[in-house]
Enzyme design. Sequence first.
Site, PDB file in Angstrom:
ATOM      1  N   GLY A  88      44.555  15.730  21.365  1.00  0.00           N
ATOM      2  CA  GLY A  88      44.408  14.332  21.991  1.00  0.00           C
ATOM      3  C   GLY A  88      45.461  13.678  21.410  1.00  0.00           C
ATOM      4  O   GLY A  88      45.264  12.327  21.720  1.00  0.00           O
TER       5      GLY A  88
ATOM      6  N   GLY B 125      48.153  12.867  23.365  1.00  0.00           N
ATOM      7  CA  GLY B 125      49.339  12.502  24.341  1.00  0.00           C
ATOM      8  C   GLY B 125      50.525  13.430  25.025  1.00  0.00           C
ATOM      9  O   GLY B 125      51.066  13.883  26.035  1.00  0.00           O
ATOM     10  N   LEU B 126      50.052  14.973  24.029  1.00  0.00           N
ATOM     11  CA  LEU B 126      51.507  15.743  24.391  1.00  0.00           C
ATOM     12  C   LEU B 126      49.914  17.242  25.440  1.00  0.00           C
ATOM     13  O   LEU B 126      50.956  18.344  25.740  1.00  0.00           O
ATOM     14  CB  LEU B 126      51.552  16.374  23.368  1.00  0.00           C
ATOM     15  CG  LEU B 126      52.155  15.635  22.530  1.00  0.00           C
ATOM     16  CD1 LEU B 126      53.198  17.194  21.175  1.00  0.00           C
ATOM     17  CD2 LEU B 126      53.379  15.004  23.296  1.00  0.00           C
TER      18      LEU B 126
ATOM     19  N   ALA C 109      44.805  20.781  28.904  1.00  0.00           N
ATOM     20  CA  ALA C 109      45.252  20.678  29.801  1.00  0.00           C
ATOM     21  C   ALA C 109      46.221  22.597  29.950  1.00  0.00           C
ATOM     22  O   ALA C 109      45.457  23.609  30.179  1.00  0.00           O
ATOM     23  CB  ALA C 109      46.281  20.229  30.458  1.00  0.00           C
TER      24      ALA C 109
ATOM     25  N   ASP D  15      48.631  16.793  34.283  1.00  0.00           N
ATOM     26  CA  ASP D  15      48.942  17.551  32.776  1.00  0.00           C
ATOM     27  C   ASP D  15      48.668  19.044  33.417  1.00  0.00           C
ATOM     28  O   ASP D  15      49.582  19.965  32.693  1.00  0.00           O
ATOM     29  CB  ASP D  15      47.536  17.383  31.930  1.00  0.00           C
ATOM     30  CG  ASP D  15      47.814  16.077  30.960  1.00  0.00           C
ATOM     31  OD1 ASP D  15      48.802  15.305  31.540  1.00  0.00           O
ATOM     32  OD2 ASP D  15      47.001  15.642  30.263  1.00  0.00           O
TER      33      ASP D  15
END
Length: 336
Positions: free
Chosen positions: A114, A116-117, A121, A164
């Site tokens: 969670g 942002g990387l 996905a 993603d």
Amino acid sequence: MTTVSAPGKVYLFGEHAVVYGEPAVPCAIEKRATVTAEPREDDHVRVEAADLSLDGFVVEYAGATTDRPDVDVPQPLLDAAMGYIDAAVQEAREAADAPEAGFDITVESEIPLGAGLGSSAAVVVAGIDAATRALGEPLDRRELADRAYQAEFEVQDGQASRADTFCSTMGGAVRVAGDDCTELTTPTLPFVVGFDGGAGDTGKLVADVRALRDRYEFAADTVEAIGDIVATGEELLREADPDAEPSDDLVSELGDLMNINHGLLSALGVSSRSLDTMVWAAREAGAEGAKLTGAGGGGCIVALDRTEETQTSLKYTPGCEDSFRAELATEGVRVE
Ligand code: PMV
């Protein structure tokens, strides 16, 4: 037994605006989630997740996730991680026309959850690929990306773009605008990531931006302006020689665009004190540009810097828990 890995990503440009059909350019990075799937005799699914930035847990369940037994892991984290794995299993069952298929699944991930990387996905892409291969029904990459998107869409209550999942499947840099997903060529960009140790609430951040956009025309214009930044950045990448080192001019111009992109995301309210602190630390250390990556609210920033200065400076920046160089992952999902 089939083991598959898929990479995480940083957003070079375009998060949030991509939700409204504007283009975005995410780039896959060499931080991977690895999923092993072994078919079982029964229809149960047993999941062992040694490192999802959780303490490690093992869960076995039959049928719906609501039948899961209690385990000693904070429920929201367990629900989030299990939701994605569950959705991946359902997609694999459907794709292989094997609704009763059971699996022993192991998940290992180098990607913070969670932040942002693109951790979810990567887990979903690797999970669907491992499970369908384990059943002898491998998918082509377009179908895999599509099914991974459907899985995310379902878990995130419709608040998901294809960015993603397409990026994690294909690797490299990609362009996503609505349902239109294409691969881009890019030279290897000198990404540096700073991580504040936290996570943003993607659903809430997306809903907050939507509310602003509905309320103020200038907020809608801000979203459109992000789309214009992406179009400009994309053009720069298309003109660059993918086999050569990126030129100073290219890195500098992309950096300027990243800085403007961060400013607009900030205007939309999705940055945070720790993200802004890391962005400024990177700029002051000489980075060509820096911005938050992903939904925001906490998590990671991405900067462009060929030198070691940004990474070193982030190490000593209060509120930055980890910093690392992030190589572009030219390979997307792959069998290990
Ligand atoms: O935080 P991440 O890596 O899940 O990225 C979210 C990006 C958004 O544009 C805010 C939402 C989306 O699905 O594209």
